[in-house]
Scaffold this active site. Sequence first.
Site, PDB file in Angstrom:
ATOM      1  N   HIS A  34       0.982  -1.663  -0.416  1.00 52.38           N
ATOM      2  CA  HIS A  34      -0.232   0.020  -0.126  1.00 52.38           C
ATOM      3  C   HIS A  34       0.968   1.256  -0.238  1.00 52.38           C
ATOM      4  CE1 HIS A  34      -3.423  -2.747   1.388  1.00 52.38           C
ATOM      5  NE2 HIS A  34      -2.808  -2.915   2.325  1.00 52.38           N
ATOM      6  N   ARG A 125     -10.944  -3.692  -5.226  1.00 51.38           N
ATOM      7  CA  ARG A 125     -10.759  -5.298  -4.679  1.00 51.38           C
ATOM      8  C   ARG A 125     -12.618  -4.515  -3.448  1.00 51.38           C
ATOM      9  NH1 ARG A 125      -7.907  -3.425   1.507  1.00 51.38           N
ATOM     10  NH2 ARG A 125      -6.974  -5.717   1.240  1.00 51.38           N
ATOM     11  N   ARG A 131     -14.688  -4.683  10.722  1.00 48.39           N
ATOM     12  CA  ARG A 131     -13.899  -3.756  11.607  1.00 48.39           C
ATOM     13  C   ARG A 131     -12.939  -2.420  10.267  1.00 48.39           C
ATOM     14  NH1 ARG A 131      -8.312  -4.841  10.862  1.00 48.39           N
ATOM     15  NH2 ARG A 131      -8.011  -6.683   9.754  1.00 48.39           N
ATOM     16  N   TYR A 158     -11.049  -9.537   0.324  1.00 47.93           N
ATOM     17  CA  TYR A 158     -11.134  -9.364   1.779  1.00 47.93           C
ATOM     18  C   TYR A 158     -12.262  -9.858   2.642  1.00 47.93           C
ATOM     19  CZ  TYR A 158      -7.583  -8.172   4.890  1.00 47.93           C
ATOM     20  OH  TYR A 158      -6.421  -8.627   6.726  1.00 47.93           O
ATOM     21  N   HIS A 182      -4.624 -12.628   1.795  1.00 46.43           N
ATOM     22  CA  HIS A 182      -4.359 -13.424   2.623  1.00 46.43           C
ATOM     23  C   HIS A 182      -5.401 -15.275   3.144  1.00 46.43           C
ATOM     24  CE1 HIS A 182      -2.925  -9.268   2.648  1.00 46.43           C
ATOM     25  NE2 HIS A 182      -3.883  -8.580   3.599  1.00 46.43           N
ATOM     26  N   ASP A 251       2.695  -6.793   2.332  1.00 37.73           N
ATOM     27  CA  ASP A 251       1.171  -5.861   2.135  1.00 37.73           C
ATOM     28  C   ASP A 251       2.198  -4.507   3.670  1.00 37.73           C
ATOM     29  OD1 ASP A 251      -1.014  -5.487   3.746  1.00 37.73           O
ATOM     30  OD2 ASP A 251      -0.274  -5.980   5.666  1.00 37.73           O
TER      31      ASP A 251
END
Length: 296
Positions: A34, A125, A131, A158, A182, A251
């Site tokens: 990122h 994405r 969260r 994700y 992930h 990441d």
Amino acid sequence: MTNFKADTDWLNWHKAPSKPSYVPPKGAVDAHCHVFGPGDQFPFAPERKYTPCDASKKQLWQLRDFLRFSRNVIVQATCHGADNSALVDALESSRGMARGVATVKASVTDEELQELHDAGVRGVRFNFVKRLVDSLPFDDLRQIATRIKALGWHIVIYFESEDLPELYDFFTSLPTTLVVDHMGRPDVSKSVDGPEFALFIKLLSENPNIWSKVSCPERLSLDGPSGYQDVIPFARKIVESFPDRVLWGTDWPHPNMKSHMPNDGHLVDIIPQIAVTESLQHQLLIDNPMRLYWGV
Ligand code: 0GY
């Protein structure tokens, strides 16, 4: 000028990672990283759930070179919402060595999509991690999916593993290539051969359009930074079962890591444990990301 202050519990990214002993094949791609801000140039989104510290494109290029990688895939992080300016700025200054995954709303115009494409964006994405975001209604996501399919893009998804049963049918109904972030966040205290991970394996086995990133051992491990050995069997199983549909990424700068900040050099040194032959490493680090993001 807006001055953003990182959350007080925010761990800054590792400023002096170790030089990895593992030397990736020439041309390797870090396919999940990122850029954050800088916040005074590219303000963070009002609806964000966290405020990170800055992590600039220049710092990302430095890390890439230090780790002996060649290319990056920069994924739009939720702290920037659907304002992809920082991502586009990084892509445009990358001399073609970076591609991007954006976040868009259903209201995005065809012109905006084309601008993103011209800058090097090749996917959107869809984030279902509660969260991090209030995710868009399925109808909006389906509409976006149809529009980006026309550009030849794919969708990065994700989610938390406990939400997979509920999301499974939606995912399999999407019309493009899907890339799971992930490894679908497995609970690594459970068996790699148990029913929970079996559902993830079934998702990939029965849907040849679905890929997985074998990334973020630091997020998934229950052992802390001592080698992430509990995550390796999960990553290795995915790499060996679907060698032509896996991607790897650092990441960096590791948003929301509260327990410890990983050493990016150590993360690179884990690669030969999850892709145990040179041929698997070549697929993971070069062939697969080059096909998906650079079309070669
Ligand atoms: C990741 C993981 C996380 C954050 C984001 O977009 C984001 O804010 O992706 C996370 O908190 O698990 O891939 O960077």
